[in-house]
Design a protein around this motif. Structure first.
Motif, PDB file in Angstrom:
ATOM      1  N   LYS A   1      24.646  48.218  35.027  1.00  0.00           N
ATOM      2  CA  LYS A   1      24.638  47.321  36.183  1.00  0.00           C
ATOM      3  C   LYS A   1      23.669  47.802  37.256  1.00  0.00           C
ATOM      4  O   LYS A   1      22.941  47.002  37.861  1.00  0.00           O
ATOM      5  N   THR A   2      23.650  49.103  37.476  1.00  0.00           N
ATOM      6  CA  THR A   2      22.736  49.663  38.480  1.00  0.00           C
ATOM      7  C   THR A   2      21.285  49.389  38.108  1.00  0.00           C
ATOM      8  O   THR A   2      20.463  48.997  38.956  1.00  0.00           O
ATOM      9  N   GLU A   3      20.956  49.578  36.840  1.00  0.00           N
ATOM     10  CA  GLU A   3      19.585  49.368  36.389  1.00  0.00           C
ATOM     11  C   GLU A   3      19.202  47.894  36.465  1.00  0.00           C
ATOM     12  O   GLU A   3      18.085  47.555  36.896  1.00  0.00           O
ATOM     13  N   MET A   4      20.101  46.994  36.076  1.00  0.00           N
ATOM     14  CA  MET A   4      19.791  45.568  36.106  1.00  0.00           C
ATOM     15  C   MET A   4      19.641  45.064  37.541  1.00  0.00           C
ATOM     16  O   MET A   4      18.812  44.194  37.815  1.00  0.00           O
ATOM     17  N   ARG A   5      20.403  45.610  38.462  1.00  0.00           N
ATOM     18  CA  ARG A   5      20.243  45.240  39.868  1.00  0.00           C
ATOM     19  C   ARG A   5      18.895  45.696  40.406  1.00  0.00           C
ATOM     20  O   ARG A   5      18.273  45.022  41.219  1.00  0.00           O
ATOM     21  N   LYS A   6      18.449  46.838  39.928  1.00  0.00           N
ATOM     22  CA  LYS A   6      17.155  47.360  40.368  1.00  0.00           C
ATOM     23  C   LYS A   6      16.015  46.509  39.807  1.00  0.00           C
ATOM     24  O   LYS A   6      15.044  46.206  40.504  1.00  0.00           O
ATOM     25  N   ARG A   7      16.135  46.091  38.566  1.00  0.00           N
ATOM     26  CA  ARG A   7      15.075  45.308  37.930  1.00  0.00           C
ATOM     27  C   ARG A   7      15.036  43.867  38.436  1.00  0.00           C
ATOM     28  O   ARG A   7      13.964  43.287  38.590  1.00  0.00           O
ATOM     29  N   TYR A   8      16.203  43.281  38.656  1.00  0.00           N
ATOM     30  CA  TYR A   8      16.276  41.862  38.993  1.00  0.00           C
ATOM     31  C   TYR A   8      17.114  41.659  40.262  1.00  0.00           C
ATOM     32  O   TYR A   8      18.226  41.118  40.207  1.00  0.00           O
ATOM     33  N   PRO A   9      16.593  42.066  41.416  1.00  0.00           N
ATOM     34  CA  PRO A   9      17.395  42.044  42.655  1.00  0.00           C
ATOM     35  C   PRO A   9      17.727  40.645  43.170  1.00  0.00           C
ATOM     36  O   PRO A   9      18.668  40.499  43.946  1.00  0.00           O
ATOM     37  N   LEU A  10      16.983  39.624  42.754  1.00  0.00           N
ATOM     38  CA  LEU A  10      17.225  38.281  43.291  1.00  0.00           C
ATOM     39  C   LEU A  10      18.299  37.519  42.519  1.00  0.00           C
ATOM     40  O   LEU A  10      18.715  36.436  42.953  1.00  0.00           O
ATOM     41  N   VAL A  11      18.745  38.058  41.391  1.00  0.00           N
ATOM     42  CA  VAL A  11      19.741  37.340  40.587  1.00  0.00           C
ATOM     43  C   VAL A  11      20.970  38.203  40.323  1.00  0.00           C
ATOM     44  O   VAL A  11      21.555  38.140  39.243  1.00  0.00           O
ATOM     45  N   VAL A  12      21.363  39.012  41.305  1.00  0.00           N
ATOM     46  CA  VAL A  12      22.634  39.713  41.177  1.00  0.00           C
ATOM     47  C   VAL A  12      23.746  38.678  41.359  1.00  0.00           C
ATOM     48  O   VAL A  12      23.546  37.644  42.006  1.00  0.00           O
ATOM     49  N   PRO A  13      24.908  38.893  40.777  1.00  0.00           N
ATOM     50  CA  PRO A  13      25.944  37.858  40.758  1.00  0.00           C
ATOM     51  C   PRO A  13      26.300  37.270  42.111  1.00  0.00           C
ATOM     52  O   PRO A  13      26.438  36.048  42.249  1.00  0.00           O
TER      53      PRO A  13
END
Length: 449
Positions: free
Chosen positions: A286-298
């Motif tokens: 989750k931490t990595e995906m938030r870093k990669r795609y900050p505009l589409v966090v839930p």
């Protein structure tokens, strides 16, 4: 459990609620006599728990209490006496009613200048909103919704409220004669419901004039009764079109307001990807995906749904078939994680949720068809599944939907299946293609310019 829940809801009793809790609470709930965790899959994340508000037998008792003797208990019930506040009593604080004088002292909750029920005038250079809905009375967003700056945004949304996006009868007639309009006619003849699938993000970024022209063009097509809705953007926040949250919010706000004017009564949809959902309980993922795609966090995607600007959210499943190997999450687990997360967040309360599936083109197995086309619906997380009929990769290789016979086996959920089809690249011709699509799908998303 879903079928029991439906029966119970028919007599007005809620049986269960699915919530998100801390691991400590989840562990405690294992000994809870009201826990219904045994009804969930073994791989359900620990923070997702099931808790009976009323067990089936209890719900039946509640229903019988109110329905027995021809509803005698219900008929004999009286309203609660309630609790009332004497506004004249010392120390009581009551809201001002219409027609009452509004004080202007320093402790008043009303703004200075709002005496006699009026609203204060805006000072020069200010942008005011007084309707309390999160939007100005003309449909434009408040400054606080777009950015933290006191200076109004210079984006195209600043002109949306003053533009006229309505379409004339002549516009509608002319649109029906275009290739896209003829495709809508062919879809109607085939017996499938129509969504228009377009992209307005580039038009919005290009400026007010081009944006208005694009909205009117799609509005004229959507004016026909056989068109159920408009999906106005794809990969929202995931691709490189927008750089900030403010841009995403401003675009969705402007597009929604314009399309509500150009095509009143039509449902509005958006497509995106929320990579974090597939991580499940894996924090490093989750931490990595938030870093990669900050505009589409839930929570950012949810904010768009909560604002009511989108009626349908299509979640792409493309990332679920790769990209999570670092955390030993295979495609099947990634898919299950995503839909458990969606269900736990109750996004279906805010908008219709659809699964966007591009992975069934080319050669696929019957098992893949059954899993990818039906699992999101059967799990109760998505209300429909959108299947692409044709996909072209970056190298120009085209893959087509071939699993037509397998899809016929999914006839029980046909109403929840939609095809994404581009009429500018027909396999035979548009009419023939749509007739074939109608055999397996009840809806079609027609790609339009």
């Amino acid at each position: 459990m879903r079928f029991t829940l439906r029966r119970a809801l028919a007599v007005g009793a809620m049986l269960t609620v699915l919530g998100v809790v801390t691991p400590a609470v989840a562990a405690y709930s294992q000994d809870d006599p009201r826990s219904c965790n045994d009804l969930m899959g073994a791989d359900t994340p620990a923070y997702v728990v099931c808790h009976w508000l009323a067990k089936p037998e209890e719900a039946l008792g509640v229903a019988m209490f109110w329905l027995s003797d021809d509803g005698a208990n219900l008929k004999g019930a009286s309203p609660s006496d309630g609790q009332f506040i004497d506004c004249s009593a010392p120390g009581s604080s009551c809201p001002a009613l219409e027609g009452e004088e509004i004080g202007g002292d320093e402790n008043s909750p009303y703004p200075e200048g709002a005496e006699d029920g009026g609203a204060p005038e805006c000072e020069a250079g200010q942008q005011c909103s007084v309707d309390g809905t999160g939007e100005g009375g003309d449909g434009t967003p408040r400054r606080s919704e777009l950015s933290g700056s006191a200076t109004p945004s210079a984006s195209p949304t600043t002109t949306t409220a003053t533009q006229n996006f309505t379409t004339s009868a002549q516009d509608v007639t002319a649109a029906a004669q275009t290739p896209a309009g003829q495709a809508v006619t062919a879809a109607k003849a085939a017996g499938v419901r129509v969504w228009l699938d377009t992209e307005l993000a580039d038009d919005w970024k290009a400026g007010a004039e081009g944006f208005a022209a694009a909205v009117k063009r799609i509005g004229a097509l959507a004016a026909r009764p056989e068109v159920a809705g408009i999906r106005f953007t794809s990969q929202l926040g995931y691709n490189t079109t927008f750089k900030t949250d403010e841009e995403v919010t401003a675009f969705v706000t402007a597009a929604s307001a314009a399309l509500r004017q150009a095509a009143p009564g039509k449902r509005l949809g958006a497509h995106t990807v929320v990579p974090e959902l597939a991580c499940g309980a894996e924090e490093a993922c989750k931490t990595e995906m938030r870093k990669r795609y900050p505009l589409v966090v839930p929570e950012k995607v949810e904010s768009l749904l909560s604002a009511g600007r989108v009626d349908q959210l299509s979640l792409d499943t493309g990332l679920l078939y790769g990209g999570y190997e670092t955390w030993k999450i295979n495609a099947e687990k990634a898919q299950r994680n995503q839909w458990i997360q969606v269900r736990a967040r109750s996004w279906d309360v805010l908008a219709q949720v659809a699964a966007e599936e591009t992975g069934l083109v080319g050669q696929v197995t019957p098992e893949q068809v059954a899993t990818r086309a039906s699992t999101p619906v059967m799990d109760g997380a998505a209300q429909q599944v959108n299947l692409w009929t044709r996909v072209q990769d970056a190298q120009g290789t085209v893959k087509r939907l071939t699993a037509w016979d397998e899809l016929k086996k999914l006839n029980p959920i046909k109403r929840r299946l939609a095809a994404v089809y581009n009429p500018t690249t027909p396999e035979v011709d548009v009419a023939a293609d749509l007739k074939k699509i109608a055999e397996n799908f009840s809806q079609v998303y027609l790609t339009t310019a």
